[in-house]
Design a protein around this motif. Structure first.
Motif, short mmCIF file in Angstrom:
data_model
loop_
_atom_site.label_atom_id
_atom_site.label_comp_id
_atom_site.label_asym_id
_atom_site.label_seq_id
_atom_site.Cartn_x
_atom_site.Cartn_y
_atom_site.Cartn_z
N UNK A 111 30.00 47.66 69.51
CA UNK A 111 30.62 47.77 70.85
C UNK A 111 29.54 47.71 71.92
N UNK A 112 28.44 48.45 71.69
CA UNK A 112 27.38 48.45 72.70
C UNK A 112 26.76 47.06 72.83
N UNK A 162 24.68 61.49 73.76
CA UNK A 162 23.89 60.34 73.30
C UNK A 162 24.68 59.04 73.44
N UNK A 163 25.99 59.16 73.32
CA UNK A 163 26.84 57.96 73.51
C UNK A 163 26.71 57.46 74.95
N UNK A 164 26.88 58.39 75.90
CA UNK A 164 26.84 58.05 77.33
C UNK A 164 25.45 57.54 77.72
N UNK A 165 24.45 58.27 77.25
CA UNK A 165 23.08 57.89 77.62
C UNK A 165 22.69 56.57 76.96
N UNK A 166 23.17 56.33 75.75
CA UNK A 166 22.85 55.08 75.06
C UNK A 166 23.53 53.87 75.68
N UNK A 167 24.52 54.12 76.50
CA UNK A 167 25.22 53.02 77.17
C UNK A 167 24.63 52.73 78.55
N UNK A 170 19.01 49.68 80.37
CA UNK A 170 17.64 50.01 80.00
C UNK A 170 16.85 48.71 79.86
N UNK A 171 15.55 48.86 79.61
CA UNK A 171 14.71 47.66 79.47
C UNK A 171 15.25 46.76 78.36
N UNK A 172 15.74 47.37 77.31
CA UNK A 172 16.25 46.58 76.19
C UNK A 172 17.64 46.02 76.45
N UNK A 173 18.35 46.60 77.40
CA UNK A 173 19.73 46.15 77.68
C UNK A 173 19.98 46.07 79.19
#
Lengths: 395, 397
Positions: A111-112, A162-167, A170-173
């Motif tokens: 999903x991400x 971690x779900x919210x923060x991972x979404x 960022x540099x990678x996304x």
């Protein structure tokens, strides 16, 4: 199996919506579950309406694709229904993979990846099941295999932090979707029953990668029910999902000027206000104690658009009751066109009628005039889904 | 075009100057203006629907007709007599308050009460719960209330952190962080919601900031956005001018963070943090602001200040702090040195002790436990006379 809808190839690189929806009612290791009982169940029981609530959310998305701001590209669904739900909705059987930890992590990862392909994408997350509230914005979500032996108590649980923060972008996304809608529909088990160590030890949904500038529109609509039992209608759906779907169907719609006319949109802000109203109504009807909070980053964003003005259930009341035999009521719309001409006595009382949302003028006329009663004129903006108007004809 | 001004008449001085958000719509509901009560609008000839919505749910509206020859006019919005506050001292609660689920005051006669409340005690404590300096203060103002279900106790401004604690038999003790400081006090309202239960709610003396808080509490975010643009809630007025109000500034900053309006926060968070070292929320707000800007090392440094400053006054502050610190504690060496991550982990554990008993539907930090520094959900015994404090039973009724 997790993908209920997959239109990625067809829709190409345009902005789209990607949904991840999970619902757990049947917990393997809680009392009466199919697996070995959990060493510690924290007093939690099986649920009876949460998987169906998740299913109905997915169904709503599929049935209302034409109302979304961008096309629905994917819908990932994980369900662990109870026997009662399977009886009510046979379509649940075999529809989706069970909401086990491994399935959830795999679905969240995919999903991400999908969400991070275009900054104008919309991400939608919905989870219904057991939860533990750690803060206003962070809930621990318990998956079907919660309580399996081995590892920490919350190994088969994930957290929205971690779900919210991972979404976040960022540099990678860098192209991560900037509009993200989170709905966490869990009963609120008391964290006090968990130790601090346990609360720290959920399985992270993503590896931690700290964000760049976080300019998302990313509200978290969080259902909050005191105690450990989900506020739901057995074998049907949760109160929160009932309120949420009513809001998306029009209860949260607000008029927006568009191309010289008025269209009705459901937005982050209109949903936030309407959920408060709808949940209050449901609490009264069902004698429940449901509440909700809005966390995350509640910047305004459109969620869906309605094809026509929503209907409002008008409840009209005369106060005091002894004025009923002499109170005549006229209701006019914004252009002063007569829409209701109600002769005394108003019957039934309170009088109910469905009208399109809008501005109305209510006139109560006392005939024959009485000493202690007087005519009243009232202007009201009828808002969905239910609007009470009380005409007080005695000062 | 004609100039239209607005006036709000709520019949009580305390809320008389509220700069409410006003909506002006065409009859077909097209929005013409969403402004503050203090702002004038220019309207073309036509008919308009002017309305404002209070956090209590009360909506005030008027129809306005503008002709080609209309002179400037003032639209007055006022509640019907039956919807007005019963007393001036209850106006804040009446217009800004919100009934939480299950909270509906019923007149004693309706309930058929055979007796008054058994016991009801209010304590005010001052100090920092995190550093163990909490002590009871004897300074409680005379309550207002005539035994009809509601009492009000005003709390004067203080430069130390303060907590109100409500004790009643058969219920957990409830603690509320008091928004006092920087020359501003607050008002505590006690409301009887059933035979045996009284709730506590606290209102800021800065009613503009309180309005903002209540709008957010009720999910009325569009109104919150407009209310936050009031001159009286500008960063300059709240932080820099004489008579600064850092608690109101914190309310404004939390609103901007929640609504994702980072541009308007600008130097707001840094000023709040630097100028009011006693205010824990300054650390939580700056930490969250820096984190959103991607400056995570600086964010962690600000958040760790909470160890010394104490528990934030607002639930948002505690929530932001726990979530960021938990994330930072779990982040790898490439982000933070081990010593800092350990401190973050220790502080999360300390804050989580409180969060486990916090009511996150309330804006002001509200948690349970008769020892505020050792939160729990224990229900108090039938006899609470062992506790000191003010007996407020007769004022509530």
């Amino acid at each position: 199996m997790a993908l209920l809808v997959d239109r990625r190839t067809e829709l190409g690189s345009q902005p789209v919506l990607h949904a991840l929806i999970g619902g757990v009612s049947a917990y393997r290791h809680l009392p009466n579950g199919s697996g070995e009982p959990a060493a510690k169940d924290f007093g939690m029981q099986q649920l009876s309406s949460t998987a169906l609530a998740a299913f109905k959310m997915a169904r709503w998305l599929l049935d209302h694709q034409d109302r979304l701001p961008v096309p629905l590209a994917t819908c990932r669904l994980l369900l662990s229904p109870s026997p009662a739900e399977l009886q009510v909705e046979a379509g649940l059987a075999g529809l989706a993979d069970p909401a086990l930890l491994d399935n959830f992590l795999a679905a969240a990862d995919a999903w991400r990846e999908d969400c991070s392909t275009h900054r104008d994408n919309i991400a939608l997350f919905y989870f219904a099941g057991h939860g533990v509230q750690r803060s206003r914005d962070d809930a621990v979500l318990l998956l079907e295999d919660f309580g399996a032996r081995g590892g920490g108590a919350l190994r088969n649980a994930v957290d929205t932090n971690t779900l919210f923060s991972g979404m976040s972008p960022s540099a990678g996304r860098p192209e991560m979707a900037r509009t993200q809608l989170f709905f966490v529909d869990t009963c609120r088990n008391r964290p006090a029953e968990f130790s601090n160590t346990e609360l720290m030890s959920t399985t992270p949904v993503f590896d931690i990668e700290l964000s760049d500038r976080d300019d998302r529109r990313a509200p978290i609509f969080y259902a909050a029910v005191p105690g450990s039992l989900a506020a739901g209608i057995r074998g049907q759906q949760t109160l929160f999902s009932l309120a949420l779907l009513a809001c998306l169907d029009g209860a949260a719609a607000e008029p927006v000027e568009e191309e010289g006319g008025v269209r009705w949109h459901v937005t982050v802000h209109s949903l936030s206000e309407a959920l408060d109203r709808e949940i209050k109504e449901l609490n009264e009807q069902k004698h429940a104690d449901q509440d909700f909070t809005v966390g995350g980053q509640a910047k305004e964003a459109m969620i869906c658009v309605l094809p026509e003005p929503p209907q409002v259930e008008l409840v009209l009341e005369i106060d005091p009751l002894d004025a009923l035999p002499v109170t005549h009521v006229k209701v006019r719309d914004a252009s002063l066109k007569l829409v209701c001409n109600l002769k005394a006595p108003l019957a039934p009382h309170p009088f109910q009628r469905s009208l399109p949302a809008g501005i109305y003028q209510f006139s109560a006329q006392i005939k024959p005039p009485g000493d202690s009663l007087h005519d009243v004129q009232l202007l009201e903006q009828l808002r969905p889904s239910r609007h009470h108007v009380k005409l007080k004809v005695r000062p | 075009m004609s100039i239209v001004r607005f006036e709000l008449q709520l019949g009580a001085q305390e809320v008389g100057w509220l700069d409410m958000p006003i909506e002006v719509r065409r009859p077909d509901l097209r929005l013409v203006a969403h402004v503050l009560c203090s702002q004038a609008v220019e309207l073309d000839p036509g008919t308009y629907f002017v309305s404002t919505r209070l956090p209590s749910g009360l909506e005030l509206s008027q129809r306005v007709r503008i002709s080609k020859r209309s002179r400037p006019q003032t639209v007055t919005l006022t509640p019907a007599a039956a919807e007005s506050s019963p007393d001036a001292w209850q106006a804040v609660q009446h217009y800004l308050g919100r009934q939480a689920p299950g909270q509906r005051y019923e007149q004693p006669a309706v309930l058929g009460l055979e007796a008054a409340l058994p016991q009801l005690t209010l304590r005010i404590l001052s100090g920092n719960v995190l550093t163990g300096t909490l002590q009871e203060t004897q300074q409680i103002a005379q309550p207002q209330g005539t035994g009809d279900g509601t009492a009000r106790i005003d709390v004067q401004a203080s430069d130390v952190l303060m907590i109100a604690q409500l004790l009643q038999p058969g219920q957990p003790a409830v603690n509320v962080a008091l928004p006092v400081g920087g020359g501003q006090g607050c008002s505590i309202f006690l409301t009887r919601v059933s035979n045996q239960r009284v709730t506590i709610d606290v209102y800021l003396s800065n009613t503009e900031a309180d309005l903002l808080l209540r709008y957010r509490e009720r999910g009325m975010l569009q109104q919150a956005i407009v209310a936050s643009t009031s001159d009286s809630l500008s960063a300059e007025r709240l932080l820099l001018l004489k008579g600064a109000d850092p608690v109101a500034a914190a309310v404004g900053a939390y609103t901007l963070l929640r609504l994702g309006d980072l541009e308007r926060l600008h130097t707001w968070a840094q000023n709040l943090y630097n100028r009011f070292e006693w205010l824990p929320d300054g650390a939580a707000i700056l930490g969250e602001h820096l984190a959103r800007a991607g400056q995570h090392r600086e964010a962690l440094a600000a958040l760790l200040e909470i160890e010394q400053r104490g528990l934030p006054l607002f639930a948002d502050g505690l929530s932001f702090a726990i979530d960021r610190l938990r994330l930072y504690a779990s982040a790898g060496e490439r982000y933070f040195p081990a010593a800092q991550r350990e401190r973050a982990q220790g502080l999360v554990a300390e804050l989580q002790r409180f969060a486990s008993f916090v009511d996150f539907t309330r804006a002001l930090l509200t948690w349970t436990g008769d020892e505020p520094a050792s939160p729990d959900a224990a229900v108090l015994a039938a006899d609470i006379s062992v506790y000191n404090g003010l007996d407020v039973r007769d004022y509530v009724g």
